[in-house]
Design an enzyme around this catalytic site. Structure first.
Site, PDB file in Angstrom:
ATOM      1  N   PHE A  44       0.815  -1.223   0.000  1.00 36.09           N
ATOM      2  CA  PHE A  44       0.000   0.000   0.000  1.00 36.09           C
ATOM      3  C   PHE A  44       0.848   1.272   0.000  1.00 36.09           C
ATOM      4  CE2 PHE A  44      -2.615  -3.295   2.018  1.00 36.09           C
ATOM      5  CZ  PHE A  44      -3.664  -3.310   1.120  1.00 36.09           C
ATOM      6  N   HIS A  76      15.776  -5.612  14.619  1.00 29.43           N
ATOM      7  CA  HIS A  76      14.555  -5.469  15.443  1.00 29.43           C
ATOM      8  C   HIS A  76      14.888  -5.078  16.881  1.00 29.43           C
ATOM      9  CE1 HIS A  76      15.291  -9.876  15.810  1.00 29.43           C
ATOM     10  NE2 HIS A  76      14.798  -9.734  17.016  1.00 29.43           N
ATOM     11  N   ALA A  93      -6.058  -7.863  10.687  1.00 30.13           N
ATOM     12  CA  ALA A  93      -6.535  -9.063  11.395  1.00 30.13           C
ATOM     13  C   ALA A  93      -5.411 -10.097  11.489  1.00 30.13           C
ATOM     14  CB  ALA A  93      -7.728  -9.645  10.655  1.00 30.13           C
ATOM     15  N   ASN A  94      -4.650 -10.236  10.403  1.00 36.12           N
ATOM     16  CA  ASN A  94      -3.585 -11.249  10.391  1.00 36.12           C
ATOM     17  C   ASN A  94      -2.468 -10.905  11.372  1.00 36.12           C
ATOM     18  OD1 ASN A  94      -2.265 -13.615   9.262  1.00 36.12           O
ATOM     19  ND2 ASN A  94      -0.838 -12.172   8.317  1.00 36.12           N
ATOM     20  N   ASN A 128     -12.026  -5.516   7.542  1.00 31.19           N
ATOM     21  CA  ASN A 128     -13.423  -5.611   7.103  1.00 31.19           C
ATOM     22  C   ASN A 128     -14.328  -5.951   8.299  1.00 31.19           C
ATOM     23  OD1 ASN A 128     -15.562  -7.908   6.230  1.00 31.19           O
ATOM     24  ND2 ASN A 128     -15.492  -6.275   4.721  1.00 31.19           N
ATOM     25  N   CYS A 161     -14.105  -1.921   0.561  1.00 24.97           N
ATOM     26  CA  CYS A 161     -14.822  -2.903  -0.257  1.00 24.97           C
ATOM     27  C   CYS A 161     -16.280  -2.507  -0.488  1.00 24.97           C
ATOM     28  CB  CYS A 161     -14.770  -4.245   0.451  1.00 24.97           C
ATOM     29  SG  CYS A 161     -15.273  -4.099   2.166  1.00 24.97           S
TER      30      CYS A 161
END
Ligand code: PCO
Length: 187
Positions: A44, A76, A93-94, A128, A161
C-alpha cells in the site's frame, strides 16, 4: 526528542500513512519518526511512496541485509531500543492474530515480541466488518490489552470494499491526539 516508530501492516488503511506522518510532524517539532512495514504493508506504500526527508522506512529486507556475521546489529532489537513509542496503525486481522499468539516471523512482529513493555505500544486495528466481528478479534485484542498494550478502537465507516460497518481504522486526528498525550508524558 521523542522517537516514534510507526508500524503498518497489510490493511488498506496503510494508505493513510503519509497523512499520519504529516499530522504527527506538524503537531510535534521535537519528535523523530521512523516506519516499519510488513511485506503486505509495503504493497500500500508502493503506489504512493513516502517523501519525508528524515523518515526512514524499514522492511523485512533490511532485517536480513543488516546482519551478516556475529557482532552485527540485530535490526529489530536496535529498533526496540531506539523507539520511545511503537504505534501499529493499521493493525490488520492477520498481524493482530500473530501478535496475540506470540508469532514473530517478520520485522514488525519481531519488534513487538521484543518490545519493552515499560514503553507504550499502541495499536489501531483495521479490517473488514466481517473479520472484525469474528469472535477471535475481541479475544486477540483483549489479550494485547492484558499485556498493557493500548488500543485506539476501530470506527464505523463505508470500507474500501463498499461494506459499511465497524472495522475502519480510527481517524488520523484521533490517533495523533492520542499519540500527543503519550508524547507529552515523555517530554
Ligand atoms: C477491507 N478493509 C478495510 C480496512 C479498514 N478501512 C479503513 C478505511 C480506510 C479509508 O477511510 C481504508 C482508511 O475504510 O480503515 O477497509 C475491507 S474489505
Amino acid at each position: 526528542m521523542v522517537n516514534i516508530l510507526i508500524g503498518c501492516t497489510g490493511s488498506v488503511a496503510t494508505i493513510k500513512l503519509p497523512l499520519l506522518i504529516q499530522a504527527i510532524l506538524e503537531k510535534n517539532r521535537d519528535v523523530k519518526v521512523n516506519v516499519v512495514l510488513t511485506k503486505s504493508g509495503e504493497h500500500f506504500v508502493r503506489s504512493a511512496p513516502l517523501t519525508f526527508e528524515n523518515v526512514r522506512v524499514f522492511t523485512d529486507d533490511d532485517e536480513w541485509a543488516s546482519w551478516d556475521k556475529r557482532g552485527d546489529p540485530v535490526l529489530h532489537i536496535e529498533l526496540v531500543k531506539w523507539a520511545d513509542i511503537f504505534i501499529v496503525a493499521p493493525l490488520s486481522a492477520n498481524s493482530l492474530a500473530k501478535l496475540a499468539n506470540g508469532l514473530c516471523d517478520n520485522l514488525l512482529t519481531c519488534i513487538a515480541r521484543a518490545w519493552d513493555t515499560s514503553k507504550p505500544l499502541i495499536f489501531c486495528p483495521a479490517m473488514n466488518t466481517k473479520m472484525y466481528e469474528h469472535v477471535l478479534t475481541k479475544e486477540h485484542i483483549d489479550k494485547l490489552l492484558s499485556w498493557g498494550y493500548q488500543c485506539i478502537p476501530v470506527i464505523e465507516k463505508t470500507l474500501m470494499c463498499g461494506d459499511t460497518g465497524l472495522g475502519a481504522m480510527a481517524e488520523v486526528d484521533t490517533i495523533v491526539e492520542y499519540l500527543d498525550s503519550e508524547i507529552k508524558k515523555k517530554s
